[in-house]
Design a protein around this motif. Sequence first.
Motif, PDB file in Angstrom:
ATOM      1  N   THR A  60       0.825  -1.204   0.000  1.00 23.21           N
ATOM      2  CA  THR A  60       0.000   0.000   0.000  1.00 23.21           C
ATOM      3  C   THR A  60       0.862   1.258   0.000  1.00 23.21           C
ATOM      4  OG1 THR A  60      -0.165  -0.118   2.402  1.00 23.21           O
ATOM      5  CG2 THR A  60      -1.960  -1.100   1.134  1.00 23.21           C
ATOM      6  N   GLU A  61       2.008   1.194   0.668  1.00 25.37           N
ATOM      7  CA  GLU A  61       2.920   2.335   0.662  1.00 25.37           C
ATOM      8  C   GLU A  61       3.538   2.521  -0.719  1.00 25.37           C
ATOM      9  OE1 GLU A  61       4.768   2.813   5.040  1.00 25.37           O
ATOM     10  OE2 GLU A  61       5.357   0.982   3.994  1.00 25.37           O
ATOM     11  N   LEU A  62       3.799   1.421  -1.417  1.00 33.27           N
ATOM     12  CA  LEU A  62       4.330   1.531  -2.772  1.00 33.27           C
ATOM     13  C   LEU A  62       3.322   2.191  -3.694  1.00 33.27           C
ATOM     14  CD1 LEU A  62       6.129  -1.909  -3.226  1.00 33.27           C
ATOM     15  CD2 LEU A  62       7.137   0.286  -2.645  1.00 33.27           C
ATOM     16  N   ASP A  63       2.031   1.937  -3.472  1.00 38.28           N
ATOM     17  CA  ASP A  63       0.990   2.607  -4.252  1.00 38.28           C
ATOM     18  C   ASP A  63       1.030   4.121  -4.016  1.00 38.28           C
ATOM     19  OD1 ASP A  63       0.167   0.162  -5.207  1.00 38.28           O
ATOM     20  OD2 ASP A  63      -1.447  -0.053  -3.739  1.00 38.28           O
ATOM     21  N   GLU A  64       1.238   4.514  -2.761  1.00 37.18           N
ATOM     22  CA  GLU A  64       1.348   5.934  -2.433  1.00 37.18           C
ATOM     23  C   GLU A  64       2.588   6.543  -3.084  1.00 37.18           C
ATOM     24  OE1 GLU A  64       1.294   6.137   1.829  1.00 37.18           O
ATOM     25  OE2 GLU A  64      -0.674   5.204   1.964  1.00 37.18           O
ATOM     26  N   PHE A  65       3.695   5.794  -3.071  1.00 35.47           N
ATOM     27  CA  PHE A  65       4.926   6.261  -3.715  1.00 35.47           C
ATOM     28  C   PHE A  65       4.703   6.540  -5.192  1.00 35.47           C
ATOM     29  CE2 PHE A  65       7.935   4.493  -0.473  1.00 35.47           C
ATOM     30  CZ  PHE A  65       8.615   5.669  -0.277  1.00 35.47           C
ATOM     31  N   CYS A  66       3.995   5.639  -5.838  1.00 37.69           N
ATOM     32  CA  CYS A  66       3.767   5.756  -7.275  1.00 37.69           C
ATOM     33  C   CYS A  66       3.137   7.097  -7.617  1.00 37.69           C
ATOM     34  CB  CYS A  66       2.898   4.608  -7.752  1.00 37.69           C
ATOM     35  SG  CYS A  66       2.584   4.601  -9.510  1.00 37.69           S
ATOM     36  N   LEU A  67       2.124   7.489  -6.870  1.00 44.60           N
ATOM     37  CA  LEU A  67       1.435   8.744  -7.136  1.00 44.60           C
ATOM     38  C   LEU A  67       2.331   9.950  -6.878  1.00 44.60           C
ATOM     39  CD1 LEU A  67      -2.007   7.871  -5.503  1.00 44.60           C
ATOM     40  CD2 LEU A  67      -1.418   7.860  -7.933  1.00 44.60           C
ATOM     41  N   ILE A  68       3.152   9.868  -5.840  1.00 45.32           N
ATOM     42  CA  ILE A  68       4.001  11.005  -5.476  1.00 45.32           C
ATOM     43  C   ILE A  68       5.209  11.120  -6.401  1.00 45.32           C
ATOM     44  CG2 ILE A  68       5.476  11.954  -3.664  1.00 45.32           C
ATOM     45  CD1 ILE A  68       3.507  10.661  -1.639  1.00 45.32           C
ATOM     46  N   GLY A 100       7.978  -0.326 -11.275  1.00 43.16           N
ATOM     47  CA  GLY A 100       7.252  -1.153 -12.242  1.00 43.16           C
ATOM     48  C   GLY A 100       7.738  -2.594 -12.223  1.00 43.16           C
ATOM     49  N   LYS A 101       9.053  -2.776 -12.125  1.00 45.77           N
ATOM     50  CA  LYS A 101       9.614  -4.128 -12.043  1.00 45.77           C
ATOM     51  C   LYS A 101       9.172  -4.822 -10.754  1.00 45.77           C
ATOM     52  CE  LYS A 101      13.709  -3.084 -14.784  1.00 45.77           C
ATOM     53  NZ  LYS A 101      15.172  -2.918 -14.759  1.00 45.77           N
ATOM     54  N   ARG A 102       9.099  -4.038  -9.669  1.00 44.07           N
ATOM     55  CA  ARG A 102       8.670  -4.597  -8.384  1.00 44.07           C
ATOM     56  C   ARG A 102       7.225  -5.090  -8.477  1.00 44.07           C
ATOM     57  NH1 ARG A 102      11.182  -6.221  -3.671  1.00 44.07           N
ATOM     58  NH2 ARG A 102       9.741  -6.000  -1.970  1.00 44.07           N
ATOM     59  N   TYR A 103       6.348  -4.313  -9.132  1.00 42.20           N
ATOM     60  CA  TYR A 103       4.957  -4.733  -9.310  1.00 42.20           C
ATOM     61  C   TYR A 103       4.867  -5.990 -10.169  1.00 42.20           C
ATOM     62  CZ  TYR A 103       2.718  -0.699  -7.126  1.00 42.20           C
ATOM     63  OH  TYR A 103       2.264   0.229  -6.230  1.00 42.20           O
ATOM     64  N   GLU A 104       5.688  -6.082 -11.194  1.00 41.80           N
ATOM     65  CA  GLU A 104       5.698  -7.286 -12.029  1.00 41.80           C
ATOM     66  C   GLU A 104       6.074  -8.503 -11.190  1.00 41.80           C
ATOM     67  OE1 GLU A 104       4.669  -7.668 -15.186  1.00 41.80           O
ATOM     68  OE2 GLU A 104       4.067  -5.570 -15.070  1.00 41.80           O
ATOM     69  N   ARG A 105       7.046  -8.338 -10.317  1.00 43.50           N
ATOM     70  CA  ARG A 105       7.464  -9.442  -9.443  1.00 43.50           C
ATOM     71  C   ARG A 105       6.341  -9.806  -8.472  1.00 43.50           C
ATOM     72  NH1 ARG A 105       8.766 -13.968  -8.136  1.00 43.50           N
ATOM     73  NH2 ARG A 105       9.914 -14.297  -6.232  1.00 43.50           N
ATOM     74  N   LEU A 106       5.663  -8.807  -7.936  1.00 44.83           N
ATOM     75  CA  LEU A 106       4.571  -9.069  -7.003  1.00 44.83           C
ATOM     76  C   LEU A 106       3.411  -9.804  -7.669  1.00 44.83           C
ATOM     77  CD1 LEU A 106       4.499  -5.731  -4.997  1.00 44.83           C
ATOM     78  CD2 LEU A 106       5.216  -7.968  -4.170  1.00 44.83           C
ATOM     79  N   LYS A 107       3.211  -9.587  -8.971  1.00 50.59           N
ATOM     80  CA  LYS A 107       2.156 -10.298  -9.694  1.00 50.59           C
ATOM     81  C   LYS A 107       2.472 -11.782  -9.813  1.00 50.59           C
ATOM     82  CE  LYS A 107       0.638  -6.511 -12.663  1.00 50.59           C
ATOM     83  NZ  LYS A 107       0.595  -6.023 -14.050  1.00 50.59           N
ATOM     84  N   LYS A 108       3.757 -12.134  -9.876  1.00 50.41           N
ATOM     85  CA  LYS A 108       4.161 -13.525 -10.067  1.00 50.41           C
ATOM     86  C   LYS A 108       4.109 -14.340  -8.778  1.00 50.41           C
ATOM     87  CE  LYS A 108       7.288 -12.375 -13.851  1.00 50.41           C
ATOM     88  NZ  LYS A 108       8.686 -12.348 -14.286  1.00 50.41           N
ATOM     89  N   ILE A 109       4.217 -13.695  -7.635  1.00 52.06           N
ATOM     90  CA  ILE A 109       4.301 -14.415  -6.362  1.00 52.06           C
ATOM     91  C   ILE A 109       3.092 -15.305  -6.087  1.00 52.06           C
ATOM     92  CG2 ILE A 109       4.379 -14.107  -3.855  1.00 52.06           C
ATOM     93  CD1 ILE A 109       6.329 -11.803  -4.338  1.00 52.06           C
ATOM     94  N   PRO A 110       1.832 -14.834  -6.252  1.00 54.47           N
ATOM     95  CA  PRO A 110       0.702 -15.737  -5.987  1.00 54.47           C
ATOM     96  C   PRO A 110       0.703 -16.984  -6.871  1.00 54.47           C
ATOM     97  CG  PRO A 110      -0.057 -13.471  -6.117  1.00 54.47           C
ATOM     98  CD  PRO A 110       1.373 -13.477  -6.526  1.00 54.47           C
ATOM     99  N   LYS A 111       1.129 -16.842  -8.119  1.00 58.58           N
ATOM    100  CA  LYS A 111       1.188 -18.005  -9.008  1.00 58.58           C
ATOM    101  C   LYS A 111       2.226 -19.003  -8.511  1.00 58.58           C
ATOM    102  CE  LYS A 111      -0.212 -15.350 -13.021  1.00 58.58           C
ATOM    103  NZ  LYS A 111       0.214 -14.719 -14.265  1.00 58.58           N
ATOM    104  N   GLU A 112       3.370 -18.480  -8.046  1.00 60.60           N
ATOM    105  CA  GLU A 112       4.418 -19.371  -7.546  1.00 60.60           C
ATOM    106  C   GLU A 112       3.983 -20.089  -6.269  1.00 60.60           C
ATOM    107  OE1 GLU A 112       7.853 -16.944  -7.058  1.00 60.60           O
ATOM    108  OE2 GLU A 112       8.137 -16.669  -9.210  1.00 60.60           O
ATOM    109  N   LEU A 113       3.182 -19.394  -5.441  1.00 57.23           N
ATOM    110  CA  LEU A 113       2.708 -20.007  -4.203  1.00 57.23           C
ATOM    111  C   LEU A 113       1.485 -20.875  -4.409  1.00 57.23           C
ATOM    112  CD1 LEU A 113       3.076 -16.976  -1.776  1.00 57.23           C
ATOM    113  CD2 LEU A 113       4.571 -18.967  -1.958  1.00 57.23           C
ATOM    114  N   GLY A 114       0.882 -20.799  -5.592  1.00 53.47           N
ATOM    115  CA  GLY A 114      -0.294 -21.602  -5.897  1.00 53.47           C
ATOM    116  C   GLY A 114      -1.560 -21.057  -5.269  1.00 53.47           C
ATOM    117  N   ILE A 115      -1.620 -19.741  -5.111  1.00 48.58           N
ATOM    118  CA  ILE A 115      -2.799 -19.114  -4.490  1.00 48.58           C
ATOM    119  C   ILE A 115      -3.778 -18.749  -5.592  1.00 48.58           C
ATOM    120  CG2 ILE A 115      -3.599 -17.142  -3.156  1.00 48.58           C
ATOM    121  CD1 ILE A 115      -0.865 -17.090  -1.816  1.00 48.58           C
TER     122      ILE A 115
END
Length: 135
Positions: free
Chosen positions: A95-103, A120-135
């Motif tokens: 959520t703090e990263l979302d705030e950073f993005c706007l500022i 942007g790269k960090r968000y791409e990595r965060l998108k992959k984590i649920p798939k890797e965990l099988g969520i």
Amino acid sequence: MDKEEQIEKVVEEAKVFEMTKTEVIKVVREEAEKIGLDPKKIISAKAGEKLKPEPITNVKIHPNSKPAVLKVYRNNDKKNFDVYNPFKFRDFWITELDEFCLIIEEKKNSIGKDLMKSLGKRYERLKKIPKELGI
């Protein structure tokens, strides 16, 4: 589910129930470090206490500094700031990263552009984590 999977599931649940408090803390610490959270914040939190940080209201990016050095201001308070030298995205919640993005988008600093690419790269990595965990 076949019998082998059921047996494995029951064994895992039994292991979880048998864990002592120190073992649970150790597992939480390891998992928090894997996903880039500060384990001290998670473990030291009191029961029922929310871990929600104060909102970020402004960011000052120091020019011509590699790695980036940032001052992060919280709650519209000029005296309430933290200096991150060097700045690392893993020190912040999603959520703090979302705030950073706007500022950071509003900043005209050349380092701000680099931070947006990294974010942007960090968000791409965060998108992959649920798939890797099988969520």
